[in-house]
Design a protein around this motif. Sequence first.
Motif, PDB file in Angstrom:
ATOM      1  N   ALA A  24      -0.751   5.802   4.940  1.00 39.36           N
ATOM      2  CA  ALA A  24      -0.273   4.930   6.024  1.00 39.36           C
ATOM      3  C   ALA A  24       1.004   4.210   5.596  1.00 39.36           C
ATOM      4  O   ALA A  24       1.998   4.199   6.335  1.00 39.36           O
ATOM      5  CB  ALA A  24      -1.358   3.920   6.404  1.00 39.36           C
ATOM      6  N   SER A  50      -1.349   5.795  11.965  1.00 41.79           N
ATOM      7  CA  SER A  50      -1.372   4.326  12.042  1.00 41.79           C
ATOM      8  C   SER A  50      -0.125   3.751  11.367  1.00 41.79           C
ATOM      9  O   SER A  50       0.415   2.739  11.806  1.00 41.79           O
ATOM     10  CB  SER A  50      -2.638   3.774  11.387  1.00 41.79           C
ATOM     11  OG  SER A  50      -2.488   3.739   9.990  1.00 41.79           O
ATOM     12  N   PRO A  75      -7.101  -1.199   2.659  1.00 36.34           N
ATOM     13  CA  PRO A  75      -8.350  -1.046   3.420  1.00 36.34           C
ATOM     14  C   PRO A  75      -8.714  -2.344   4.151  1.00 36.34           C
ATOM     15  O   PRO A  75      -8.345  -3.448   3.714  1.00 36.34           O
ATOM     16  CB  PRO A  75      -9.364  -0.697   2.330  1.00 36.34           C
ATOM     17  CG  PRO A  75      -8.551   0.016   1.294  1.00 36.34           C
ATOM     18  CD  PRO A  75      -7.225  -0.704   1.286  1.00 36.34           C
ATOM     19  N   ALA A  94      -4.521   8.028   9.169  1.00 32.52           N
ATOM     20  CA  ALA A  94      -3.808   7.028   8.364  1.00 32.52           C
ATOM     21  C   ALA A  94      -2.304   7.164   8.598  1.00 32.52           C
ATOM     22  O   ALA A  94      -1.589   6.176   8.803  1.00 32.52           O
ATOM     23  CB  ALA A  94      -4.138   7.222   6.882  1.00 32.52           C
ATOM     24  N   THR A 145      -7.345  -6.215   3.730  1.00 32.95           N
ATOM     25  CA  THR A 145      -6.338  -6.700   4.682  1.00 32.95           C
ATOM     26  C   THR A 145      -6.810  -8.012   5.315  1.00 32.95           C
ATOM     27  O   THR A 145      -6.039  -8.979   5.434  1.00 32.95           O
ATOM     28  CB  THR A 145      -6.075  -5.636   5.773  1.00 32.95           C
ATOM     29  OG1 THR A 145      -5.523  -4.474   5.141  1.00 32.95           O
ATOM     30  CG2 THR A 145      -5.116  -6.130   6.834  1.00 32.95           C
ATOM     31  N   ASP A 177       2.055  -1.504  -4.626  1.00 32.94           N
ATOM     32  CA  ASP A 177       0.661  -1.046  -4.663  1.00 32.94           C
ATOM     33  C   ASP A 177       0.029  -1.403  -6.000  1.00 32.94           C
ATOM     34  O   ASP A 177       0.668  -1.352  -7.047  1.00 32.94           O
ATOM     35  CB  ASP A 177       0.595   0.471  -4.466  1.00 32.94           C
ATOM     36  CG  ASP A 177      -0.821   0.949  -4.139  1.00 32.94           C
ATOM     37  OD1 ASP A 177      -1.034   1.387  -2.988  1.00 32.94           O
ATOM     38  OD2 ASP A 177      -1.694   0.896  -5.022  1.00 32.94           O
ATOM     39  N   SER A 202      -1.169  -2.344   4.585  1.00 31.12           N
ATOM     40  CA  SER A 202      -1.950  -1.113   4.842  1.00 31.12           C
ATOM     41  C   SER A 202      -3.089  -0.947   3.839  1.00 31.12           C
ATOM     42  O   SER A 202      -3.488   0.174   3.531  1.00 31.12           O
ATOM     43  CB  SER A 202      -1.036   0.119   4.828  1.00 31.12           C
ATOM     44  OG  SER A 202      -0.598   0.403   3.506  1.00 31.12           O
ATOM     45  N   GLY A 208      -3.035   6.291  -2.823  1.00 26.45           N
ATOM     46  CA  GLY A 208      -4.289   5.657  -2.410  1.00 26.45           C
ATOM     47  C   GLY A 208      -5.451   6.623  -2.550  1.00 26.45           C
ATOM     48  O   GLY A 208      -5.690   7.173  -3.627  1.00 26.45           O
ATOM     49  N   GLY A 235       0.815  -1.221   0.000  1.00 28.28           N
ATOM     50  CA  GLY A 235       0.000   0.000   0.000  1.00 28.28           C
ATOM     51  C   GLY A 235       0.838   1.254   0.000  1.00 28.28           C
ATOM     52  O   GLY A 235       1.622   1.484   0.928  1.00 28.28           O
ATOM     53  N   GLY A 261      -3.499   1.588   8.609  1.00 33.54           N
ATOM     54  CA  GLY A 261      -4.566   2.138   7.779  1.00 33.54           C
ATOM     55  C   GLY A 261      -5.467   3.008   8.637  1.00 33.54           C
ATOM     56  O   GLY A 261      -5.517   2.843   9.855  1.00 33.54           O
ATOM     57  N   ASP A 262      -6.174   3.915   7.977  1.00 36.55           N
ATOM     58  CA  ASP A 262      -7.059   4.807   8.733  1.00 36.55           C
ATOM     59  C   ASP A 262      -8.063   4.024   9.563  1.00 36.55           C
ATOM     60  O   ASP A 262      -8.518   4.474  10.613  1.00 36.55           O
ATOM     61  CB  ASP A 262      -7.766   5.800   7.783  1.00 36.55           C
ATOM     62  CG  ASP A 262      -8.553   5.125   6.659  1.00 36.55           C
ATOM     63  OD1 ASP A 262      -8.475   3.884   6.514  1.00 36.55           O
ATOM     64  OD2 ASP A 262      -9.252   5.855   5.934  1.00 36.55           O
ATOM     65  N   TRP A 263      -8.411   2.824   9.132  1.00 37.04           N
ATOM     66  CA  TRP A 263      -9.431   2.018   9.815  1.00 37.04           C
ATOM     67  C   TRP A 263      -9.010   1.581  11.214  1.00 37.04           C
ATOM     68  O   TRP A 263      -9.818   1.050  11.970  1.00 37.04           O
ATOM     69  CB  TRP A 263      -9.803   0.819   8.949  1.00 37.04           C
ATOM     70  CG  TRP A 263      -8.635   0.015   8.449  1.00 37.04           C
ATOM     71  CD1 TRP A 263      -7.907   0.243   7.318  1.00 37.04           C
ATOM     72  CD2 TRP A 263      -8.064  -1.138   9.057  1.00 37.04           C
ATOM     73  NE1 TRP A 263      -6.917  -0.694   7.188  1.00 37.04           N
ATOM     74  CE2 TRP A 263      -6.995  -1.561   8.239  1.00 37.04           C
ATOM     75  CE3 TRP A 263      -8.344  -1.867  10.219  1.00 37.04           C
ATOM     76  CZ2 TRP A 263      -6.199  -2.669   8.542  1.00 37.04           C
ATOM     77  CZ3 TRP A 263      -7.557  -2.964  10.520  1.00 37.04           C
ATOM     78  CH2 TRP A 263      -6.504  -3.354   9.684  1.00 37.04           C
TER      79      TRP A 263
END
Length: 342
Positions: free
Chosen positions: A32, A333, A164, A330, A168, A51, A162, A58, A28, A319-321
């Motif tokens: 992140a 993380s 989404p 992001a 992942t 990527d 990294s 991204g 990714g 990742g932002d999640w």
Amino acid sequence: MPLSQLSPTQKRKPRPKEGNTYDLIILGSGIAGLAAARLAEKDNKSVLVVDKGRRLGGRVSTRRKNGFLFNHGAQFVTAKGNEFAALLADARKAGILKDWRIDPAKTVQIGTQSMSDLPQFMARGLEIRQQIEVTRIAHIGPNIGFFSDAGLIACGRQAIVSAPAPQTAHMLANIYPDLAATAELAKYDPCWTIMLGLEADIEPFGQSQDQFFPIRNEAAGISLAVPEPLRFVYQPDLIPPTPSALTIQASGKWSQQYRDEDRQTVIAQLCTIWEKISGQPLPTILDASAHRWLYAKVTEVANENTPPYSDDKKMAIAGDWLRGPRVEQAFDSGTAAYRTLC
Ligand SMILES: Cc1cc2nc3c(=O)[nH]c(=O)nc-3n(C[C@H](O)[C@H](O)[C@H](O)COP(=O)(O)OP(=O)(O)OC[C@H]3O[C@@H](n4cnc5c(N)ncnc54)[C@H](O)[C@@H]3O)c2cc1C
């Protein structure tokens, strides 16, 4: 002598990879992944970022089409923490970022030319391979192998994924099921984004030029609608790199409701909403396209109590999640993932 005390000219070269094996592989090249890669590079580790997208960054993304330019992912960045603020300050110093008044009370930061300026700045000096989709991750002896359908891409002594959260989870289900289970907890809203190339500029509606702001009206279904030249309104000396382009991003609720609708319907609906809110017809549309971000904005982060790295300390997730729905989260993380591993 610690690295931080070396001047830039004294800095050692990154440790070369051995054969096809890197100290760290990162899946990714979003914010992140880039944040983690920059730290690895600073520590003189050999690091490879892979990527599947055409361009790095991204969801911080700019699309050029038929002479028009659209910032169709993240619209701006803001910093609350010191580390991201320091990165943005460096980018400003390098002429990469500038201020933008998004409404009378709020000033944010955007790329001087486009939003993809920021990830490109972060990517300087890194080894990044775009347009390679990782389809499998597996242990190879003490290392972690990354594979595409064409075969082995490279191995890492350690790795960070990294992508989404759903991607992942899928990727790590066999090799690190605990991390995959964490990823399954995150939830997102989609975001329909339409990009309109127009024959003429959009005139300020009921406002003066210096009080002309993007439309933000979640209740009506639009989270943000930006006439792209508006990003240059306070810089009359700078020629916008795009003629009259309009990017409209639907709200999470609207995008959920129209999630599986066809593109033409989405374009027509969002144009109608825009005309209703602005009270003026759109200029003639020369070019129209739509992009559906399936995993756009995080609505529920994965459980923060679960460590975002494996017991063997070979794999971390980012990742932002894991933090929240903004670019800064992001970034945080990615730096946290690197620091937990190394
Ligand atoms: C429409 C929209 C508007 C937004 N607006 C804002 C805003 O104004 N301000 C803000 O702060 N935030 C905004 N956000 C959120 C922000 O863009 C994200 O929080 C942030 O960019 C996420 O970065 P990331 O690195 O976690 O993930 P991503 O940017 O999604 O990066 C993940 C990368 O993994 C790659 N990948 C996935 N699977 C594979 C695979 N199998 N093989 C290889 N590569 C793979 C993808 O290609 C992608 O490049 C917005 C998001 C969207 C979609």
